[in-house]
Design a protein around this motif. Structure first.
Motif, PDB file in Angstrom:
ATOM      1  N   LEU A  29       0.843  -1.191   0.000  1.00  0.00           N
ATOM      2  CA  LEU A  29       0.000   0.000   0.000  1.00  0.00           C
ATOM      3  C   LEU A  29       0.880   1.243   0.000  1.00  0.00           C
ATOM      4  O   LEU A  29       1.915   1.277   0.655  1.00  0.00           O
ATOM      5  N   LYS A  31       0.065   4.829   1.080  1.00  0.00           N
ATOM      6  CA  LYS A  31      -0.979   5.636   1.698  1.00  0.00           C
ATOM      7  C   LYS A  31      -0.830   7.133   1.428  1.00  0.00           C
ATOM      8  O   LYS A  31      -1.543   7.936   2.009  1.00  0.00           O
ATOM      9  N   SER A  38      -3.410   3.841  -4.368  1.00  0.00           N
ATOM     10  CA  SER A  38      -2.776   3.417  -3.117  1.00  0.00           C
ATOM     11  C   SER A  38      -2.376   1.947  -3.156  1.00  0.00           C
ATOM     12  O   SER A  38      -1.605   1.493  -2.324  1.00  0.00           O
ATOM     13  N   VAL A  98      -9.521   2.867   0.409  1.00  0.00           N
ATOM     14  CA  VAL A  98      -9.215   3.155   1.811  1.00  0.00           C
ATOM     15  C   VAL A  98      -9.998   2.217   2.726  1.00  0.00           C
ATOM     16  O   VAL A  98      -9.471   1.730   3.731  1.00  0.00           O
ATOM     17  N   TRP A 101      -8.140  -1.030   3.183  1.00  0.00           N
ATOM     18  CA  TRP A 101      -6.774  -1.033   3.717  1.00  0.00           C
ATOM     19  C   TRP A 101      -6.605  -1.972   4.909  1.00  0.00           C
ATOM     20  O   TRP A 101      -5.635  -2.728   4.958  1.00  0.00           O
ATOM     21  N   GLU A 105      -4.020  -5.051   4.934  1.00  0.00           N
ATOM     22  CA  GLU A 105      -2.892  -5.123   5.869  1.00  0.00           C
ATOM     23  C   GLU A 105      -2.954  -6.367   6.742  1.00  0.00           C
ATOM     24  O   GLU A 105      -1.933  -6.962   7.060  1.00  0.00           O
TER      25      GLU A 105
END
Length: 142
Positions: A29, A31, A38, A98, A101, A105
């Motif tokens: 990613l 950010k 992204s 977003v 994300w 992760e």
């Protein structure tokens, strides 16, 4: 494995390329961006038969419904045993990237190579050493 066949199989009601679309492997990613930029990783031609390595992929299906573009982004996890799991799906949501994300992760670490993990740890340690040196310098200057 043909990515198009895979996506049609796991998202039969959503997968289309009527209005365009794309598939991308997610390897990281960035950010600095708050949209699809992204996502870090290569794009795949969904119509070409090709081997997909285990990892995270996002497929964005776009359809043109009476002149209105509808899109659905699906985050999938292709496991080492060739099983597939849908991790998240966002349709017509401008903040889809977003919003994915946290899930990305959460699962990304299991697909990173030892080399990448060590480089990330080295960068974190280097950054921390710089911070410590700066703090020590400020103490010496006081």
């Amino acid at each position: 494995m043909e990515p198009k066949k895979l996506m049609k199989e796991i998202t039969p009601l959503i997968f289309t390329r009527d209005g365009g679309g794309w598939m991308r492997k997610v390897e990281g990613l960035n950010k600095d961006y708050t949209n699809g930029y992204s996502l870090v990783g290569p794009f795949y031609n969904v119509s070409k038969k090709q081997w997909l390595a285990p990892g995270l992929y996002i497929d964005c299906s776009k359809s043109n419904e009476n002149g209105k573009i509808r899109y659905c982004c699906t985050l999938i996890k292709l496991n080492y045993d060739s099983t597939v799991k849908i991790l998240d799906q966002q349709c017509n949501n401008q903040s889809w990237a977003v919003d994915m994300w946290d899930v990305i992760e959460e699962h990304l670490q299991e697909f990173k190579s030892q080399d990448v993990i060590l480089k990330e740890e080295r960068k974190q340690l280097s950054d921390r050493i710089r911070e410590i040196n700066e703090e020590l310098k400020n103490l010496d200057d006081a």
